[in-house]
Design an enzyme around this catalytic site. Sequence first.
Site, PDB file in Angstrom:
ATOM      1  CG  ASP A 108      21.521  24.054  39.371  1.00 13.30           C
ATOM      2  OD1 ASP A 108      20.365  24.651  38.919  1.00 13.30           O
ATOM      3  OD2 ASP A 108      21.283  22.316  39.420  1.00 13.30           O
ATOM      4  CE1 TYR A 141      16.035  19.333  38.477  1.00 10.56           C
ATOM      5  CE2 TYR A 141      15.488  20.686  40.145  1.00 10.56           C
ATOM      6  CZ  TYR A 141      16.205  20.200  38.776  1.00 10.56           C
ATOM      7  OH  TYR A 141      16.917  21.382  38.885  1.00 10.56           O
ATOM      8  CG  HIS A 165      20.935  28.931  37.855  1.00  9.51           C
ATOM      9  ND1 HIS A 165      20.584  28.871  39.344  1.00  9.51           N
ATOM     10  CD2 HIS A 165      21.032  28.162  37.574  1.00  9.51           C
ATOM     11  CE1 HIS A 165      21.218  27.450  39.801  1.00  9.51           C
ATOM     12  NE2 HIS A 165      20.840  27.019  38.467  1.00  9.51           N
TER      13      HIS A 165
END
Length: 477
Positions: A246, A396, A453
């Site tokens: 990630d 983000y 993930h």
Amino acid sequence: MWRQLLEEGRSAINDHWPRCLLIPVAVGLGGALLCWKLHGQKTKSIELGEGWWGPGEKPHSHGEDTRVRPFVIEASEADIEDLHARLDDTRFFLPLEDSRFHYGFNSTHLKKVISYWRNAYDWKKQVKILNKYPHFKTTIEGLDIHFIHVKPSHLTPGQKVYPILMVHGWPGSFYEFYHIIPLLTDPGNHDLDPNIAFEVICPSIPGYGFSGASSKKGFNAFAAARIFYKLMLRLGFHDFYLQGGDWGSRITCILSQMRPESVKGLHLNFVLLPTGRLGRLKSLLLGRYAPWLVGLTREDVRRIYPYMEKNVFAILRETGYLHIQATKPDTIGSALNDSPAGLAAYILEKFSTWTDSSFREEEDGGLNRKFSLDDLLTNVMIYWVTGSIASSMRFYKEGFTRNYNHTPDTKVGVSVPAGIAAFPCEMVHAPRVWARQKFHNIISYTYLPRGGHFAAFEEPELLARDIQNFVSKVEKK
Ligand SMILES: *[C@@H]1O[C@H](CO)[C@@H](O)[C@H](O)[C@H]1NC(C)=O
């Protein structure tokens, strides 16, 4: 982290798609040109840069406090009372028949999670578990950087220990590594190669959990990479291994591009590639029918195309969070920071779908299959007690600036030895042949048999073995 797929889909559909008619003509010429360009790329590094992220003006006094301070997490009574009061006041909405996890976190299941959290989950006990590894804080660029540092407890005389920095992502935390740490620091007692033991450093990304959040705009993966590099130097490590998934993957990649001479090897369980490359599009189009022509394996084909075929809808369905967080993180942040039920739903929905996209079909989001509720809630608590969800989501916003696809790391390849662990349920699959365009020295590439993930959290043993295998190959060179 659907950036790659999103972009690939978007550019394929919007701009490159009509051009596919021209492809038969363009492929020969363009392909040759592209190969020449890619292989001609020199290994350069990217600038380390400088920064300061504390509140107000940077004090121009006598340098930074460089002490490394031991830190202990405390479970405060007031926090627990406040949490319980809020959980007791949770407002639920009317159920929707047969909705499972199709509409997001199923609120019938959320009721169960909240009841467990309120009545059975024991934060004090979990804090004892958190404190079983030594925690520290140190100030870098005006921010308190939190990390755990775990050394092997027993070594045979003369045994080598490899330092490794492991970086989490969103919505995870340093806690994701708690089950893999014993395998890496004490491999002999866990049926792993006893000769490859690690000393593990897991920091919290600034703005996540117990690391301070930036007061200034612009705190991105470059700043995080530089800060973690400074952290390693401060701890006395001049060369070390890196591991990440990630955001941790992006951060460790950038670190290895900033200081290749310090990085002995980079191991990733999530690979981000620059998007919108014509070469990749060609490979995607031809790969469907003639994978061997573009270097894709059968396993690659199995992993890529089911996604591509569902394309636009699947991309839209799973990337709403990304659009919100990359644009207005503080708005949703206000809600999540105020409601533990909302925070748990928002975070744990990702632990469901990102672990296995088919878990949408399950009434409990499949959460019980792979994780314990205690572990999941402890990860949520790390965001809750520190009030860090809004600052974590800002990462983000800072990562998707106007030129996000043309940042310095997309222009310079990764020259350090790289190991890639490809877990089958990861959201985006990066075939070796694509990864090679960015990673010029892939030492190991493994198709893992299961896992998604949150690899370290879900499949610690598979990941530990792959890291060991990678490091043993690098050390033999
Ligand atoms: C959750 O999913 C189940 C199974 O599909 C369904 O019966 C229930 O109504 C859903 N809950 C809500 C709140 O929609």
